[in-house]
Design a protein around this motif. Structure first.
Motif, mmCIF file in Angstrom:
data_model
loop_
_atom_site.group_PDB
_atom_site.id
_atom_site.type_symbol
_atom_site.label_atom_id
_atom_site.label_comp_id
_atom_site.label_asym_id
_atom_site.label_seq_id
_atom_site.Cartn_x
_atom_site.Cartn_y
_atom_site.Cartn_z
ATOM 1 N N ASN A 1 0.969 -1.170 -0.055
ATOM 2 C CA ASN A 1 -0.026 0.104 0.117
ATOM 3 C C ASN A 1 0.929 1.322 0.028
ATOM 4 O OD1 ASN A 1 -1.625 2.155 0.572
ATOM 5 N ND2 ASN A 1 -2.790 0.988 2.357
ATOM 6 N N GLU A 2 0.813 1.876 -1.201
ATOM 7 C CA GLU A 2 1.583 3.057 -1.207
ATOM 8 C C GLU A 2 0.825 4.451 -1.030
ATOM 9 O OE1 GLU A 2 4.288 3.088 -4.732
ATOM 10 O OE2 GLU A 2 5.346 1.373 -3.753
ATOM 11 N N GLY A 3 -0.433 4.449 -0.078
ATOM 12 C CA GLY A 3 -1.211 5.391 0.047
ATOM 13 C C GLY A 3 -2.411 6.020 -0.679
ATOM 14 N N VAL A 4 -2.945 6.953 -0.578
ATOM 15 C CA VAL A 4 -4.152 7.329 -1.141
ATOM 16 C C VAL A 4 -3.916 7.832 -2.660
ATOM 17 C CG1 VAL A 4 -6.055 8.852 -0.988
ATOM 18 C CG2 VAL A 4 -5.409 7.998 1.085
ATOM 19 N N SER A 5 -4.399 7.392 -3.623
ATOM 20 C CA SER A 5 -4.433 7.699 -4.800
ATOM 21 C C SER A 5 -4.911 9.031 -5.117
ATOM 22 C CB SER A 5 -5.123 6.570 -5.834
ATOM 23 O OG SER A 5 -5.282 7.012 -7.230
ATOM 24 N N ASP A 6 -4.429 9.674 -6.258
ATOM 25 C CA ASP A 6 -4.733 10.826 -6.776
ATOM 26 C C ASP A 6 -6.278 10.718 -7.615
ATOM 27 O OD1 ASP A 6 -2.860 12.380 -5.545
ATOM 28 O OD2 ASP A 6 -1.705 12.392 -7.443
ATOM 29 N N SER A 7 -6.573 9.437 -7.715
ATOM 30 C CA SER A 7 -7.838 9.232 -8.550
ATOM 31 C C SER A 7 -8.971 9.702 -8.154
ATOM 32 C CB SER A 7 -7.891 7.716 -8.864
ATOM 33 O OG SER A 7 -8.890 7.203 -9.467
ATOM 34 N N GLY A 8 -9.676 10.297 -8.908
ATOM 35 C CA GLY A 8 -10.947 10.762 -8.602
ATOM 36 C C GLY A 8 -12.262 9.816 -9.319
ATOM 37 N N GLU B 1 -14.816 8.148 -5.447
ATOM 38 C CA GLU B 1 -14.332 7.076 -4.302
ATOM 39 C C GLU B 1 -12.881 7.482 -3.908
ATOM 40 O OE1 GLU B 1 -16.136 4.787 -2.815
ATOM 41 O OE2 GLU B 1 -17.625 4.159 -4.286
ATOM 42 N N ILE B 2 -12.333 6.977 -2.829
ATOM 43 C CA ILE B 2 -11.110 7.154 -2.041
ATOM 44 C C ILE B 2 -10.518 5.971 -2.340
ATOM 45 C CG2 ILE B 2 -9.847 7.312 -0.163
ATOM 46 C CD1 ILE B 2 -11.866 8.976 1.040
ATOM 47 N N TRP B 3 -9.354 5.879 -3.608
ATOM 48 C CA TRP B 3 -8.725 4.658 -3.841
ATOM 49 C C TRP B 3 -7.422 4.726 -3.155
ATOM 50 C CZ3 TRP B 3 -11.497 1.254 -6.704
ATOM 51 C CH2 TRP B 3 -12.537 1.859 -7.463
ATOM 52 N N TYR B 4 -6.687 3.297 -2.981
ATOM 53 C CA TYR B 4 -5.432 3.285 -2.390
ATOM 54 C C TYR B 4 -4.510 2.576 -3.580
ATOM 55 C CZ TYR B 4 -7.622 4.297 1.744
ATOM 56 O OH TYR B 4 -8.150 5.066 2.992
ATOM 57 N N ASN B 5 -3.237 3.268 -3.950
ATOM 58 C CA ASN B 5 -2.249 2.872 -4.647
ATOM 59 C C ASN B 5 -1.611 1.392 -4.155
ATOM 60 O OD1 ASN B 5 -2.032 5.028 -6.783
ATOM 61 N ND2 ASN B 5 -1.157 6.254 -5.202
ATOM 62 N N MET B 6 -1.623 0.471 -4.823
ATOM 63 C CA MET B 6 -0.950 -0.801 -4.472
ATOM 64 C C MET B 6 0.028 -1.110 -5.701
ATOM 65 S SD MET B 6 -2.719 -1.110 -1.631
ATOM 66 C CE MET B 6 -2.512 -3.013 -1.385
ATOM 67 N N VAL B 7 1.270 -1.188 -5.253
ATOM 68 C CA VAL B 7 2.387 -1.863 -6.209
ATOM 69 C C VAL B 7 3.005 -3.088 -5.707
ATOM 70 C CG1 VAL B 7 4.631 -1.136 -7.205
ATOM 71 C CG2 VAL B 7 2.608 0.732 -6.552
#
Length: 165
Positions: free
Chosen positions: A142-149, A153-159
């Protein structure tokens, strides 16, 4: 359950869309037009799982030069760039009747093999908070909250790193 994994076919679009809408809200789900473009533009990274001639799940996403998913990827499909460092996941969905059998994890593994063979550095995706633990169990960080809108929704960056860089 014996599963067959292969590239999606345009003739399977109705089955794929039924699964897509079972896994995402109307605002989150891809449109039929967008999904058809994905089938055409990146067949090597649109993988379906089939059991007895029925699609039971799929994973799809294009290659990208960006570490995190840009919302534009949800709208415009272009062929995979062989020089792109990242493999994305735009959709990973399993038919409701087949959930709980490890199919989603198997699809992640199949895409990982493709991405590794294509010399990608990592696989990147966004997910909602309730799916973070699932992706972490599959090796994603989990690399934190995404900038995606996307879909408001609130999305999380996963790598998931594939190669040391």
């Amino acid at each position: 359950m014996n599963l067959d994994y292969r590239s999606a076919a345009l003739s399977e679009l109705p089955e794929i869309m039924a699964i897509e809408t079972s896994g995402f809200s109307p605002a989150e789900a891809a449109t039929e037009t967008a999904m058809a473009q994905r089938i055409k533009e990146y067949p090597d990274t649109f993988i379906v799982a089939k059991a007895d001639h029925q699609i039971v799940g799929y994973i799809v996403g294009p290659a990208s030069h960006q570490r995190y998913i840009d919302d534009d990827l949800f709208e415009h499909a272009q062929p995979n760039d062989p020089t792109a460092a990242y493999q994305t996941v735009l959709s990973l969905v399993v038919h409701p009747d087949f959930r709980g059998h490890g199919i989603a994890s198997q699809l992640l593994e199949k895409l990982k093999r493709v991405a590794t063979a294509q010399n990608r550095q990592a696989i990147t995706l966004t997910c909602l908070k309730d799916l973070i633990a699932f992706y972490e169990r599959n090796g994603y960080r989990n690399e934190g909250v995404s900038d995606s809108g996307h879909a408001h929704e609130i999305w999380y960056n996963m790598v998931l790193m594939l190669h040391k860089s």
